[in-house]
Design a protein around this motif. Structure first.
Motif, PDB file in Angstrom:
ATOM      1  N   PHE A  89       0.827  15.076 -13.863  1.00 21.60           N
ATOM      2  CA  PHE A  89      -0.229  16.055 -13.616  1.00 21.60           C
ATOM      3  C   PHE A  89      -0.728  16.688 -14.914  1.00 21.60           C
ATOM      4  O   PHE A  89      -1.322  17.758 -14.909  1.00 21.60           O
ATOM      5  CB  PHE A  89       0.256  17.138 -12.641  1.00 21.60           C
ATOM      6  N   HIS A  90      -0.480  16.017 -16.039  1.00 22.76           N
ATOM      7  CA  HIS A  90      -1.020  16.387 -17.342  1.00 22.76           C
ATOM      8  C   HIS A  90      -0.501  17.716 -17.892  1.00 22.76           C
ATOM      9  O   HIS A  90      -1.224  18.397 -18.625  1.00 22.76           O
ATOM     10  CB  HIS A  90      -2.552  16.371 -17.328  1.00 22.76           C
ATOM     11  N   MET A  91       0.733  18.049 -17.567  1.00 28.01           N
ATOM     12  CA  MET A  91       1.373  19.161 -18.266  1.00 28.01           C
ATOM     13  C   MET A  91       1.707  18.642 -19.659  1.00 28.01           C
ATOM     14  O   MET A  91       2.326  17.592 -19.811  1.00 28.01           O
ATOM     15  CB  MET A  91       2.623  19.634 -17.523  1.00 28.01           C
ATOM     16  N   GLN A  92       1.281  19.348 -20.675  1.00 28.21           N
ATOM     17  CA  GLN A  92       1.395  18.890 -22.063  1.00 28.21           C
ATOM     18  C   GLN A  92       2.620  19.434 -22.782  1.00 28.21           C
ATOM     19  O   GLN A  92       3.037  18.883 -23.793  1.00 28.21           O
ATOM     20  CB  GLN A  92       0.141  19.278 -22.834  1.00 28.21           C
ATOM     21  N   GLY A  93       3.183  20.544 -22.290  1.00 29.03           N
ATOM     22  CA  GLY A  93       4.390  21.136 -22.851  1.00 29.03           C
ATOM     23  C   GLY A  93       5.463  21.170 -21.786  1.00 29.03           C
ATOM     24  O   GLY A  93       5.261  21.773 -20.722  1.00 29.03           O
ATOM     25  N   ILE A  94       6.578  20.505 -22.055  1.00 25.50           N
ATOM     26  CA  ILE A  94       7.686  20.470 -21.099  1.00 25.50           C
ATOM     27  C   ILE A  94       8.957  20.814 -21.860  1.00 25.50           C
ATOM     28  O   ILE A  94       9.369  20.079 -22.758  1.00 25.50           O
ATOM     29  CB  ILE A  94       7.812  19.089 -20.427  1.00 25.50           C
ATOM     30  N   GLY A  95       9.547  21.953 -21.519  1.00 18.66           N
ATOM     31  CA  GLY A  95      10.792  22.389 -22.120  1.00 18.66           C
ATOM     32  C   GLY A  95      11.909  22.286 -21.104  1.00 18.66           C
ATOM     33  O   GLY A  95      11.726  22.658 -19.946  1.00 18.66           O
ATOM     34  N   VAL A  96      13.056  21.782 -21.537  1.00 15.40           N
ATOM     35  CA  VAL A  96      14.161  21.502 -20.616  1.00 15.40           C
ATOM     36  C   VAL A  96      15.386  22.309 -21.018  1.00 15.40           C
ATOM     37  O   VAL A  96      15.899  22.156 -22.129  1.00 15.40           O
ATOM     38  CB  VAL A  96      14.488  19.990 -20.621  1.00 15.40           C
ATOM     39  N   LYS A  97      15.847  23.173 -20.125  1.00 16.24           N
ATOM     40  CA  LYS A  97      17.111  23.908 -20.289  1.00 16.24           C
ATOM     41  C   LYS A  97      17.962  23.555 -19.080  1.00 16.24           C
ATOM     42  O   LYS A  97      17.780  24.097 -17.997  1.00 16.24           O
ATOM     43  CB  LYS A  97      16.859  25.410 -20.368  1.00 16.24           C
ATOM     44  N   GLN A  98      18.871  22.590 -19.249  1.00 20.12           N
ATOM     45  CA  GLN A  98      19.694  22.121 -18.131  1.00 20.12           C
ATOM     46  C   GLN A  98      21.188  22.184 -18.453  1.00 20.12           C
ATOM     47  O   GLN A  98      21.987  21.498 -17.838  1.00 20.12           O
ATOM     48  CB  GLN A  98      19.284  20.696 -17.738  1.00 20.12           C
ATOM     49  N   SER A  99      21.563  23.018 -19.412  1.00 20.42           N
ATOM     50  CA  SER A  99      22.975  23.219 -19.700  1.00 20.42           C
ATOM     51  C   SER A  99      23.361  24.642 -19.307  1.00 20.42           C
ATOM     52  O   SER A  99      22.494  25.496 -19.107  1.00 20.42           O
ATOM     53  CB  SER A  99      23.264  22.978 -21.189  1.00 20.42           C
ATOM     54  N   GLY A 100      24.653  24.875 -19.191  1.00 23.94           N
ATOM     55  CA  GLY A 100      25.130  26.199 -18.802  1.00 23.94           C
ATOM     56  C   GLY A 100      25.117  26.377 -17.301  1.00 23.94           C
ATOM     57  O   GLY A 100      24.867  25.434 -16.540  1.00 23.94           O
ATOM     58  N   PRO A 101      25.372  27.600 -16.851  1.00 23.13           N
ATOM     59  CA  PRO A 101      25.404  27.882 -15.407  1.00 23.13           C
ATOM     60  C   PRO A 101      24.072  27.541 -14.731  1.00 23.13           C
ATOM     61  O   PRO A 101      23.010  27.699 -15.342  1.00 23.13           O
ATOM     62  CB  PRO A 101      25.670  29.383 -15.339  1.00 23.13           C
ATOM     63  N   ASN A 102      24.129  27.085 -13.490  1.00 19.10           N
ATOM     64  CA  ASN A 102      22.913  26.695 -12.759  1.00 19.10           C
ATOM     65  C   ASN A 102      21.854  27.789 -12.741  1.00 19.10           C
ATOM     66  O   ASN A 102      20.660  27.498 -12.849  1.00 19.10           O
ATOM     67  CB  ASN A 102      23.244  26.279 -11.327  1.00 19.10           C
ATOM     68  N   GLU A 103      22.270  29.047 -12.629  1.00 21.84           N
ATOM     69  CA  GLU A 103      21.286  30.134 -12.537  1.00 21.84           C
ATOM     70  C   GLU A 103      20.554  30.372 -13.861  1.00 21.84           C
ATOM     71  O   GLU A 103      19.567  31.111 -13.892  1.00 21.84           O
ATOM     72  CB  GLU A 103      21.936  31.427 -12.033  1.00 21.84           C
ATOM     73  N   GLN A 104      20.988  29.738 -14.948  1.00 21.84           N
ATOM     74  CA  GLN A 104      20.309  29.869 -16.234  1.00 21.84           C
ATOM     75  C   GLN A 104      19.503  28.621 -16.600  1.00 21.84           C
ATOM     76  O   GLN A 104      18.896  28.560 -17.661  1.00 21.84           O
ATOM     77  CB  GLN A 104      21.327  30.166 -17.340  1.00 21.84           C
ATOM     78  N   ARG A 105      19.472  27.650 -15.727  1.00 20.66           N
ATOM     79  CA  ARG A 105      18.745  26.406 -16.002  1.00 20.66           C
ATOM     80  C   ARG A 105      17.290  26.538 -15.564  1.00 20.66           C
ATOM     81  O   ARG A 105      16.986  27.186 -14.562  1.00 20.66           O
ATOM     82  CB  ARG A 105      19.410  25.235 -15.282  1.00 20.66           C
TER      83      ARG A 105
END
Length: 126
Positions: A89-105
């Motif tokens: 869908f042409h999102m140009q900036g994708i940041g991934v935070k998938q470490s640590g507790p689930n509620e902080q991802r």
């Protein structure tokens, strides 16, 4: 305005009350939500310049201050599918935070462009 997102979840968290989201960006986000057919809870939407300067390395003029960025509280397979469809869908900036507790991802999404003053397209991790 967008059936799956509330103004309250998009509002700046500092208490200023601003929720100046770009309608074109929100239409894209809503289309992604409808396609995926699972919730996309916004953990951070619009940010005023003062608040963004306090909470982000991007300073007073980061992506969230444009109304064209959100952080979605998500993990696991839903996060994988969100990243996949966000690119479609042409999102140009994708940041991934998938470490640590689930509620902080989370997954950051924006549709900013190089001409807007941001190095895009990009994907990064936190």
């Amino acid at each position: 305005m967008w059936e799956h997102f509330t103004v309250d979840e998009l509002r700046c968290k500092c208490g200023c009350g601003k929720a100046d989201m770009d309608p074109h960006f929100m239409n894209k986000l809503h289309a992604i939500r409808k396609t995926l057919d699972f919730p996309l809870p916004v953990s951070s939407g619009f940010r005023c310049s003062d608040y963004n300067q306090r909470v982000s390395k991007t300073g007073a003029n980061g992506p969230h201050t444009t109304g064209r960025a959100v952080d979605i509280a998500i993990s696991g397979k839903e996060a994988f599918f969100l990243v996949q469809y966000a690119a479609n869908f042409h999102m140009q900036g994708i940041g991934v935070k998938q470490s640590g507790p689930n509620e902080q991802r989370f997954i950051h999404l924006d549709d900013l462009l190089e001409k807007d003053g941001f190095p895009r397209p990009r994907i990064w991790s936190y």
